[in-house]
Scaffold this active site. Sequence first.
Site: not given
Length: 278
Positions: A14, A41, A43, A56
């Site tokens: 993450h 992962e 963003d 993020h």
Amino acid sequence: MTHATPRPIQIVAHRGASEDAPEHTLAAYRKAVEDGADALECDVRLTADGHLVLVHDRRVNRTSNGRGAVSALELADLAALDFGSWKDRDESPDWDAGAGAAGEYGKEPDPERTAVLTLERLLELVADAGRPVELAIETKHPTRWAGQVEERLLFLLKRFGLDSPSTEGPHPVRIMSFSARSLHRVRAAAPTIPTVYLMQFVSPRMRDGRLPAGVRIAGPGMRIVRSHPGFIRKLQAAGYPVHVWTVNEPEDVQLCADLGVEAIITNRPRQVLSQLGR
């Protein structure tokens, strides 16, 4: 009669190995690859001059020494900021506040821990990983750039040959969002890229295990898994793989394993892999 061996739970880092290094930095993703994460992962947000960067929040205030909305800043503005020292400062009791951008004790900052990361650079890292590493890319909405985010994302994936994977897995890239509209845009333009619908809570119209049209994967938060394990079973009964975020505590990892979810998204990939005996 032969039985297919179930695939191990995919461990997804993450924002990289974000417990060990500042989130969304090259250092965090390198560490995740070294730790053995199956996937990374991230963003993505679009800058004022059309670059996809890994941040993020809507604004850079929390994770950098700057201020302002990502969408209103150009890549050069973001490149001048320090995106990593906040973590070192938070974790080190000996941090020298007077050192400023030069870092702790006046040392030069490590750009891999402090520089803004573009999606393009992350794609290069994955391409050079020396083993298959999948990418789970989250589009952040609402944003002033709306559909341009997906347009630029698919353009970049095409450059790396990732925009039209075979319908048979494994899939090198999937796109996730809390925005059903974002996922619809992706599906319309690139129908074979898997999409993940992220959920913070269970909306009434989805209690029976339905997802927005065309979405292939469910992405519930860990709070949903704890509070509504029956909902997870409904999703599975409807044929949806389940990818859970953000799973850091050993008891949550165990619950996900007991429920047979397909992917665990965690800040601690090394610890989770170890707990699951990998």
